[in-house]
Scaffold this active site. Structure first.
Site, short mmCIF file in Angstrom:
data_model
loop_
_atom_site.label_atom_id
_atom_site.label_comp_id
_atom_site.label_asym_id
_atom_site.label_seq_id
_atom_site.Cartn_x
_atom_site.Cartn_y
_atom_site.Cartn_z
N ARG A 71 0.85 -1.20 0.00
CA ARG A 71 0.00 0.00 0.00
C ARG A 71 0.88 1.24 0.00
NH1 ARG A 71 -1.87 0.83 4.37
NH2 ARG A 71 -1.23 -1.00 5.54
N TYR A 199 -1.11 -3.50 -6.97
CA TYR A 199 -0.92 -4.22 -5.70
C TYR A 199 -2.22 -4.28 -4.88
CZ TYR A 199 -0.14 -5.25 -0.90
OH TYR A 199 -0.29 -5.80 0.34
N LYS A 208 -9.66 -2.56 1.58
CA LYS A 208 -9.39 -1.41 2.44
C LYS A 208 -10.17 -0.17 1.98
CE LYS A 208 -7.00 -3.55 5.37
NZ LYS A 208 -5.86 -4.31 5.21
N HIS A 228 -10.68 -2.52 11.36
CA HIS A 228 -9.56 -3.35 10.89
C HIS A 228 -9.32 -4.46 11.92
CE1 HIS A 228 -5.12 -3.33 9.29
NE2 HIS A 228 -5.84 -4.28 8.74
N SER A 250 -1.42 -3.53 10.32
CA SER A 250 -1.04 -4.41 9.22
C SER A 250 0.21 -5.22 9.57
CB SER A 250 -0.77 -3.59 7.96
OG SER A 250 -1.91 -2.83 7.65
N CYS A 252 0.67 -7.42 11.86
CA CYS A 252 0.92 -7.55 13.30
C CYS A 252 0.17 -8.72 13.91
CB CYS A 252 0.58 -6.25 14.02
SG CYS A 252 1.74 -4.93 13.62
N ASP A 279 -9.31 -9.86 8.89
CA ASP A 279 -8.82 -8.52 8.58
C ASP A 279 -9.83 -7.41 8.83
OD1 ASP A 279 -6.46 -7.10 7.57
OD2 ASP A 279 -7.69 -6.55 5.86
N ARG A 372 2.17 -12.18 -0.57
CA ARG A 372 0.85 -12.53 -0.02
C ARG A 372 0.24 -13.73 -0.71
NH1 ARG A 372 -1.68 -8.84 3.99
NH2 ARG A 372 -0.03 -7.35 4.35
P1 GTP Z 1 -2.37 -7.76 7.43
O1 GTP Z 1 -2.86 -8.79 6.47
O2 GTP Z 1 -1.30 -6.89 6.82
O3 GTP Z 1 -3.45 -6.93 8.00
O4 GTP Z 1 -1.55 -8.53 8.59
P2 GTP Z 1 -2.03 -9.39 9.87
O5 GTP Z 1 -2.34 -8.48 11.00
O6 GTP Z 1 -3.06 -10.37 9.47
O7 GTP Z 1 -0.67 -10.13 10.28
P3 GTP Z 1 -0.24 -11.68 10.16
O8 GTP Z 1 -1.07 -12.57 11.02
O9 GTP Z 1 -0.16 -12.03 8.72
O10 GTP Z 1 1.21 -11.65 10.79
C1 GTP Z 1 2.22 -10.84 10.27
C2 GTP Z 1 3.57 -11.25 10.79
O11 GTP Z 1 3.58 -11.27 12.22
C3 GTP Z 1 4.01 -12.62 10.34
O12 GTP Z 1 5.34 -12.54 9.91
C4 GTP Z 1 3.88 -13.48 11.56
O13 GTP Z 1 4.82 -14.50 11.55
C5 GTP Z 1 4.08 -12.49 12.71
N1 GTP Z 1 3.31 -12.90 13.91
C6 GTP Z 1 1.99 -13.16 13.96
N2 GTP Z 1 1.60 -13.53 15.20
C7 GTP Z 1 2.71 -13.49 15.97
C8 GTP Z 1 2.96 -13.77 17.36
O14 GTP Z 1 2.08 -14.13 18.15
N3 GTP Z 1 4.26 -13.59 17.78
C9 GTP Z 1 5.25 -13.19 16.94
N4 GTP Z 1 6.47 -13.06 17.45
N5 GTP Z 1 5.04 -12.94 15.62
C10 GTP Z 1 3.80 -13.08 15.15
C1 SPV Z 2 -2.99 -4.54 5.30
O1 SPV Z 2 -2.00 -3.91 4.85
O2 SPV Z 2 -3.51 -4.26 6.39
C2 SPV Z 2 -3.54 -5.67 4.54
C3 SPV Z 2 -3.04 -5.89 3.19
O3 SPV Z 2 -4.42 -6.37 5.00
S1 SPV Z 2 -3.74 -4.79 2.05
O4 SPV Z 2 -4.93 -5.38 1.49
O5 SPV Z 2 -2.74 -4.56 1.02
O6 SPV Z 2 -4.10 -3.55 2.71
MN MN Z 3 -4.94 -5.70 7.11
#
Ligand code: GTP
Ligand code: SPV
Ligand code: MN
Length: 604
Positions: A71, A199, A208, A228, A250, A252, A279, A372
């Site tokens: 983004r 993207y 989003k 979110h 994002s 996290c 999400d 992704r």
């Molecule tokens: P978006 O799709 O961007 O909104 O991301 P998201 O909030 O769904 O994050 P996602 O679950 O994909 O995790 C993103 C990163 O954080 C990955 O590299 C995971 O490995 C890491 N991660 C997720 N949960 C944990 C956790 O409990 N501990 C740690 N140390 N890392 C974590």
């Molecule tokens: C985020 O960045 O929080 C996502 C991926 O979930 S995107 O759809 O690119 O915003």
């Molecule tokens: Mn997201």
């Protein structure tokens, strides 16, 4: 051929075609045959590469342009007539100016190309939450991704009927020129214009752009919320399921928490975790006065790196068929995909995310850090049986959290809704690769909505407070969590992932009034004895009660610094920031102020 007689739709498609001048217009009907033909065409042009049909049936690989991998927040605009309505946290452009400027860019942008008309529905068509959008795009990748992420096709148009209440999305890849890239939202016109990107978050306009930026604005007007947030259900051994929403910025951990696999000891006792969404959550006050949530999406656009059999087996299983991978590495030996963290040993012969031969010794990443997968929700082994429930699920707890190496403890509970809204407004997190820009710098990201709130952030907080008043004593409890505390060597102090279940169980126990907590300067914290850490390991050793005590500690000096930083952030929001939140901040400052010994005067 057109699929509707809706005059507003037809007139708008005609107008946009007159502007962008495609050679051809194709309506997306949602059928398998049409999708198959589009996959075949995209494979012919090289836009999508078919993968090993035996190991990854129906899966394809897409490589975006090298300058177009996340983004772009500094090119994302909220175009309200009055600048102050977009607020200081959004980039703003005057809508007339923006239509004119982008109009020039869109003029003839689809010449020599096909314009696809994608009717889609956010949330199940028969849900009171349902909202229709139409995206016009010149990208097959967008069509095929939207088909996974939303409910695409004729049913959406049927839901719309002859109403003119739909989100008008216009997208063109044009020539992917990053200096002319714009993601523009017109909340007052229900319109999104996106140009020069290919993207995900910039171009899958249902996600989003609509489901958060426009929907948050609609929610404010109509009395509901677009957030979110992931949504998950925890089923206890008595087969009762409680639902939790969690807002993390994002990359996290939303997808990971939403698909959590309970550690063996809890699974053995009969605990299960169900994923409703990973999400986005749309939330309303139900007829029973409780807060109800649906996931408006129909698929997952998840972060690939770090996803593996151990960290998130459910996500991995979800991607084993009918999935589009973007910017991951290609294993040439068996034509499958790979990314950092998928397996310990990298493939011997692979192309990196740019399509270049990759040397594992080079020190370069094979997959882009924001690579992704786009996978159908129906693939998810732990998808909640309530996923398609048009009414959604009732929410017992709301979690806020982010990446905080220090300051924020593992978990704490807000004193009440107002304090909880304060905790959400005070969220901060280290930046990630999900957005272009520097990674790892701490920034305030209230409710994980900084890049996604379609109006003034101060009014958004106000809306949260008013929702709490509507919910009264039926309001969910609010918590703050942090899986990302680190030691001096930068190692995580909490094992995270499936083990986060232990924290969720404490949270539910609090919701059900089954456990006491200690009142501290920042809110209610668990007693060490009340978080089950039996058998828990971290960094190769046992996680002891002393270590947990550290994770649950409140460093007043750090909190004082944080309160100062928050003050500066609040000041930027001006007079639309609700006074209640200033009050909460004052209370925090008093609570974490240095303890002065009381001097009693008078008596000897
Ligand atoms: P978006 O799709 O961007 O909104 O991301 P998201 O909030 O769904 O994050 P996602 O679950 O994909 O995790 C993103 C990163 O954080 C990955 O590299 C995971 O490995 C890491 N991660 C997720 N949960 C944990 C956790 O409990 N501990 C740690 N140390 N890392 C974590
Ligand atoms: C985020 O960045 O929080 C996502 C991926 O979930 S995107 O759809 O690119 O915003
Ligand atoms: Mn997201």
């Amino acid at each position: 051929m057109e699929m509707t007689e809706n005059k507003t739709v037809l007139r708008w498609v005609e107008e946009m075609a007159a502007l962008t001048k495609p050679d051809e217009i194709v309506w997306i009907d949602g059928s398998e045959e049409q999708a198959k033909a589009l996959y075949a065409e995209a494979e012919k042009t090289g836009e999508m590469l078919p993968l090993n049909e035996g190991k990854l049936p129906g899966c394809t690989l897409h490589r975006s342009a090298v300058n177009d991998v996340a983004r772009v927040e500094d090119r994302t605009f909220i175009c309200t007539r009055k600048q102050e309505d977009a607020g200081p946290t959004n980039h703003w452009m005057d809508p007339r100016e923006c239509y004119e400027k982008l109009g020039r860019l869109f003029d003839g942008a689809m010449r020599g190309r096909t314009m696809y008309v994608i009717p889609y529905c956010m949330a199940k068509e028969d849900s009171p939450f349902a909202k229709v959008g139409i995206e016009l795009t010149d990208s097959i990748y967008v069509v095929l991704s939207m088909r996974i992420m939303t409910r695409v096709g004729a049913a959406a148009l049927k839901t719309l009927g002859d109403s003119s209440d739909f989100v008008k999305g216009l997208h063109s890849k044009k020539d992917l020129d990053e200096t002319e890239r714009y993601i523009c939202h017109f909340p007052e016109d229900n319109t999104i214009w996106s140009i020069n990107s290919g993207y995900g978050g910039n171009v899958l306009l249902g996600k989003k752009c609509f489901a958060l930026r426009l929907a948050s604005y609609q929610g404010k007007k109509e009395g509901w919320m677009a957030e979110h947030m992931l949504i998950l259900g925890i089923e206890n051994p008595q087969h009762e399921t409680k639902y939790i929403c969690a807002a993390f910025p994002s990359a996290c951990g939303k997808t990971n928490l939403a698909m959590l696999v309970p550690p063996e000891k809890f699974a053995a006792r009969g605990y299960k975790v169900w994923c409703v969404g990973d999400d986005i959550a749309w939330l309303r006050v139900g007829e029973d006065g409780r807060l109800w949530a649906v996931n408006p999406e129909n698929g997952f656009f998840g972060v690939a790196p770090g996803t593996n059999e151990k960290s998130n087996p459910n996500a991995l299983a979800t991607t084993r068929k009918d999935t589009i991978f973007t910017n991951v590495a290609q294993d040439l030996d068996d034509n499958t995909v790979w990314w950092e963290g998928l397996t310990k040993t990298p493939p011997a012969h692979a192309l990196n995310w740019k399509g270049e031969p990759w040397d594992p010794e080079s020190g370069e990443k094979a997959a882009h850090p924001n690579s992704r997968f786009t996978a159908p929700a129906g693939n998810c082994p732990c998808l909640s049986p309530e996923f398609d429930n048009p009414q959604g699920v009732p929410i017992s707890a709301i979690l806020f959290g982010g990446r905080r190496a220090r300051t924020a403890p593992l978990v704490f509970e807000a004193r009440d809704w107002k304090h909880g809204v304060f905790l959400g407004s005070a969220m901060a997190s280290e930046t990630t690769a999900a957005a272009a820009g520097q990674v790892g710098t701490l920034r305030r990201d209230p409710m994980a909505m900084l890049p996604f709130c379609g109006y003034h952030m101060g009014e958004y907080f106000e809306h949260w407070l008013r929702m709490g008043e509507k919910l009264g004593d039926k309001a969910p409890k609010i918590f703050h969590v942090n899986w990302f505390r680190t030691d001096e060597q930068g190692r995580f102090l909490w094992p995270g992932f499936g083990e986060n279940m232990r924290v969720l169980l404490w949270i539910l126990a609090r919701c059900e009034g089954r456990v006491h907590a200690r009142e501290t300067a920042i809110g209610y914290l668990p007693y060490v004895k009340d978080v089950d850490i039996e058998g828990l390991e971290v960094n190769g050793g046992e996680l002891t009660h002393m270590m947990l005590d550290g994770l649950l500690s409140v460093d007043r000096t750090l909190w004082r610094e944080d309160a100062e930083d928050l003050t500066r952030f609040y000041e930027t929001l001006g007079d639309r920031l609700p006074p209640e939140l200033w009050e909460e901040l004052r209370t925090l400052k008093e609570n974490v102020a240095p303890k002065v010994r009381r001097v009693t005067r008078g008596k000897p």
